[in-house]
Design a protein around this motif. Structure first.
Motif, PDB file in Angstrom:
ATOM      1  N   ARG A  19       0.703  -1.169   0.047  1.00 29.94           N
ATOM      2  CA  ARG A  19      -0.032  -0.052   0.082  1.00 29.94           C
ATOM      3  C   ARG A  19       0.932   1.266  -0.018  1.00 29.94           C
ATOM      4  O   ARG A  19       1.547   1.272   0.845  1.00 29.94           O
ATOM      5  N   HIS A  20       0.516   2.099  -0.948  1.00 28.35           N
ATOM      6  CA  HIS A  20       1.569   3.280  -1.003  1.00 28.35           C
ATOM      7  C   HIS A  20       0.964   4.334  -0.290  1.00 28.35           C
ATOM      8  O   HIS A  20      -0.214   4.811  -0.772  1.00 28.35           O
ATOM      9  N   LYS A  92       7.117  -8.198  -5.266  1.00 29.04           N
ATOM     10  CA  LYS A  92       5.927  -7.261  -5.435  1.00 29.04           C
ATOM     11  C   LYS A  92       5.845  -6.138  -4.202  1.00 29.04           C
ATOM     12  O   LYS A  92       5.128  -5.295  -4.140  1.00 29.04           O
ATOM     13  N   LEU A  93       7.084  -6.045  -3.514  1.00 37.32           N
ATOM     14  CA  LEU A  93       7.289  -4.952  -2.659  1.00 37.32           C
ATOM     15  C   LEU A  93       7.361  -3.767  -3.186  1.00 37.32           C
ATOM     16  O   LEU A  93       7.878  -3.621  -4.296  1.00 37.32           O
ATOM     17  N   PRO A  94       6.967  -2.675  -2.400  1.00 32.09           N
ATOM     18  CA  PRO A  94       7.082  -1.307  -3.028  1.00 32.09           C
ATOM     19  C   PRO A  94       8.352  -0.971  -3.433  1.00 32.09           C
ATOM     20  O   PRO A  94       8.653  -0.216  -4.486  1.00 32.09           O
ATOM     21  N   HIS A 139       9.657  -3.833   9.548  1.00 33.44           N
ATOM     22  CA  HIS A 139       9.578  -4.757   8.472  1.00 33.44           C
ATOM     23  C   HIS A 139       7.846  -4.511   8.033  1.00 33.44           C
ATOM     24  O   HIS A 139       7.789  -4.513   6.647  1.00 33.44           O
ATOM     25  N   ARG A 140       6.940  -4.303   8.886  1.00 33.74           N
ATOM     26  CA  ARG A 140       5.635  -3.865   8.415  1.00 33.74           C
ATOM     27  C   ARG A 140       5.466  -2.521   7.847  1.00 33.74           C
ATOM     28  O   ARG A 140       4.701  -2.403   6.829  1.00 33.74           O
ATOM     29  N   PHE A 141       6.023  -1.753   8.157  1.00 29.80           N
ATOM     30  CA  PHE A 141       6.222  -0.136   7.447  1.00 29.80           C
ATOM     31  C   PHE A 141       6.639  -0.264   5.904  1.00 29.80           C
ATOM     32  O   PHE A 141       5.885   0.396   5.253  1.00 29.80           O
ATOM     33  N   TYR A 142       7.812  -1.189   5.873  1.00 23.85           N
ATOM     34  CA  TYR A 142       8.304  -1.165   4.707  1.00 23.85           C
ATOM     35  C   TYR A 142       7.735  -2.233   3.610  1.00 23.85           C
ATOM     36  O   TYR A 142       8.207  -2.410   2.663  1.00 23.85           O
ATOM     37  N   ALA A 143       6.933  -3.026   4.341  1.00 26.45           N
ATOM     38  CA  ALA A 143       6.156  -3.779   3.428  1.00 26.45           C
ATOM     39  C   ALA A 143       4.959  -2.980   2.459  1.00 26.45           C
ATOM     40  O   ALA A 143       4.378  -3.576   1.620  1.00 26.45           O
ATOM     41  N   LYS A 144       4.744  -1.821   3.180  1.00 29.51           N
ATOM     42  CA  LYS A 144       3.779  -0.886   2.284  1.00 29.51           C
ATOM     43  C   LYS A 144       4.318   0.309   1.805  1.00 29.51           C
ATOM     44  O   LYS A 144       3.539   1.208   1.015  1.00 29.51           O
ATOM     45  N   HIS A 145       5.345   0.603   2.128  1.00 30.54           N
ATOM     46  CA  HIS A 145       6.296   1.830   1.845  1.00 30.54           C
ATOM     47  C   HIS A 145       7.491   1.609   1.134  1.00 30.54           C
ATOM     48  O   HIS A 145       8.254   0.489   1.190  1.00 30.54           O
ATOM     49  N   PHE A 147      11.620   2.063   0.148  1.00 28.12           N
ATOM     50  CA  PHE A 147      12.811   2.800   0.834  1.00 28.12           C
ATOM     51  C   PHE A 147      13.130   4.282   0.355  1.00 28.12           C
ATOM     52  O   PHE A 147      13.901   5.044   0.963  1.00 28.12           O
ATOM     53  N   ALA A 148      12.742   4.422  -0.954  1.00 32.53           N
ATOM     54  CA  ALA A 148      13.060   6.000  -1.317  1.00 32.53           C
ATOM     55  C   ALA A 148      12.111   7.032  -0.780  1.00 32.53           C
ATOM     56  O   ALA A 148      12.198   8.083  -0.889  1.00 32.53           O
ATOM     57  N   GLU A 149      11.170   6.495  -0.228  1.00 32.64           N
ATOM     58  CA  GLU A 149      10.081   7.715   0.216  1.00 32.64           C
ATOM     59  C   GLU A 149      10.507   8.168   1.814  1.00 32.64           C
ATOM     60  O   GLU A 149      10.678   9.408   1.755  1.00 32.64           O
ATOM     61  N   HIS A 150      11.175   7.449   2.597  1.00 34.66           N
ATOM     62  CA  HIS A 150      11.678   8.059   3.746  1.00 34.66           C
ATOM     63  C   HIS A 150      12.866   7.391   4.056  1.00 34.66           C
ATOM     64  O   HIS A 150      13.301   6.407   3.737  1.00 34.66           O
ATOM     65  N   ASP A 151      13.681   8.422   4.960  1.00 35.92           N
ATOM     66  CA  ASP A 151      14.908   7.824   5.440  1.00 35.92           C
ATOM     67  C   ASP A 151      14.727   6.619   6.449  1.00 35.92           C
ATOM     68  O   ASP A 151      14.344   6.709   7.486  1.00 35.92           O
ATOM     69  N   ARG A 152      15.451   5.467   5.916  1.00 31.56           N
ATOM     70  CA  ARG A 152      15.145   4.072   6.651  1.00 31.56           C
ATOM     71  C   ARG A 152      15.622   4.165   8.096  1.00 31.56           C
ATOM     72  O   ARG A 152      15.237   3.466   9.092  1.00 31.56           O
TER      73      ARG A 152
END
Length: 371
Positions: A19-20, A92-94, A139-145, A147-152
């Motif tokens: 989910r984006h 299929k991950l974002p 892990h749950r956060f970056y299953a829907k976002h 890595f380029a959106e937010h600084d990990r």
């Protein structure tokens, strides 16, 4: 090695649809939806032949309607068909779909950031459960976002802050930011001295995140840093009154809210530790395990020493599993059974009487198919 076996134990997996969601984007639950729901629906005209204010009468000679099935005995709810989980597909991950990075690079980013979370938890003296919860949030956060959106690393700090509150071990926001920033700067300085990329884990963040936890190459500690134990132990601290610290604090607080919305406010996280210890103690108490080779000291197979060894190795495998996406694919009890199996193989322990491992661990045979 058996450490790598843990990544190939499972064949089937369940994963949620990516989910984006971006910071500042509108909530998927739009206001006009609730407005439309609040409006009264127009009344439908009654069918022909129906009495006013009642249900339509059946025509003459029509068979009576079938009776409803009787409720199950004991008042238990009827069994619903179980949903078949879909296979977990890393492609299929974002981050893979939107940014074009390979699944191997995506796994590498997760592992290195989880190591960063472990070290930050050690510096903050957080319990192991809190650190494990922060990894699950990550892990749950970056299953829907992506890595380029937010600084990990900023997301990792927000996950650690939220997990500390969830596990009733809260830490002050200023302390969390200072310790994580100091660790980030120390790792960047060590990488520069070794001639590597100045970032934690060897990955250089994007230029958009240079103002966050990762300082630009050649930068010096802020004016608020203090010297102390060991010379550089207190280096890299941000001045709590500086503009950089205030902006970073605001981003962390905003990311904390974004994480909460992303994970659906699901804060009750189950970890495999409890199931692991219970399962090993139960197997040892029932005399279901024995050493394949007699130990050197001649001790019997089912002793407290066996339990201690199995728990220690099982905990290590459970900790390593949190660096992967297994927490997204399988429940904690299944991961605990896999860790028990690997611990027994490591300690050269086998089931008594030639029984099969799926029968002893009460899992499906496919779960332990790969060795």
């Amino acid at each position: 090695s058996l450490h790598l076996v843990a990544l190939f134990i499972f064949c089937a997996a369940a994963a949620c649809r990516p989910r984006h969601v971006r910071i500042g984007s509108a909530c998927p639950c739009r206001t006009d939806t609730f407005t439309a729901m609040s409006q009264p629906h127009p009344a439908r005209p009654p069918p022909p032949g129906a009495p006013p204010g009642g249900r339509p009468r059946p025509p003459p000679g029509a068979p009576p309607p079938p009776n409803k099935p009787p409720p199950p005995p004991g008042g238990a709810p009827p069994m619903l068909p179980q949903r078949v989980p879909r296979a977990f597909d890393e492609s299929k991950l974002p981050s893979v779909v939107q940014d074009g990075i390979t699944p191997a690079e995506e796994r590498q980013k997760r592992r290195r950031t989880c190591r960063f979370l472990e070290e930050c938890g050690r510096l903050l003296k957080l319990p192991r459960v809190a650190v494990a919860t922060s990894m699950v949030f990550f892990h749950r956060f970056y299953a829907k976002h992506s890595f380029a959106e937010h600084d990990r690393f900023e997301v990792a700090v927000a996950c650690l802050l939220l997990a500390a509150k969830t596990e009733e071990s809260p830490k002050k926001l200023t302390v969390v930011i200072q310790e994580c920033h100091r660790l980030k700067n120390r790792a960047a300085a060590q990488a520069r001295s070794a001639g590597k990329s100045p970032s934690v884990g060897g990955l250089t963040p994007s230029p958009a995140h240079r103002g966050g936890l990762t300082p630009p190459p050649g930068s010096t500690p802020s004016s608020g840093s203090k010297g102390g134990r060991g010379g550089d132990d207190r280096e890299g601290l941000l001045d709590s009154k500086s503009e950089e610290f205030i902006k970073l604090k605001e981003r962390i607080l905003l990311l904390e809210r974004v994480i909460l919305h992303t994970i659906g406010f699901e804060l009750d996280i189950q970890h495999p530790y409890k199931f692991l210890v219970e399962q090993i103690k139960k197997l040892n108490h029932s005399r279901s395990l024995e050493y394949a080779v007699a130990p050197p000291d001649g001790a019997p197979g089912n002793t407290g020493k066996m339990t201690q060894e199995l728990v220690q190795y099982g905990m290590n495998y459970a900790n390593d599993s949190l660096h992967t996406t297994l927490c997204l694919q399988f429940p904690a009890r299944t991961v605990a059974s896999a860790c028990t199996y690997l611990a027994c193989r490591m300690c050269k322990v086998r089931p008594v009487g030639g029984r099969d491992w799926p029968e002893v661990l009460h899992v499906e045979p496919d779960a332990l198919a790969c060795e």
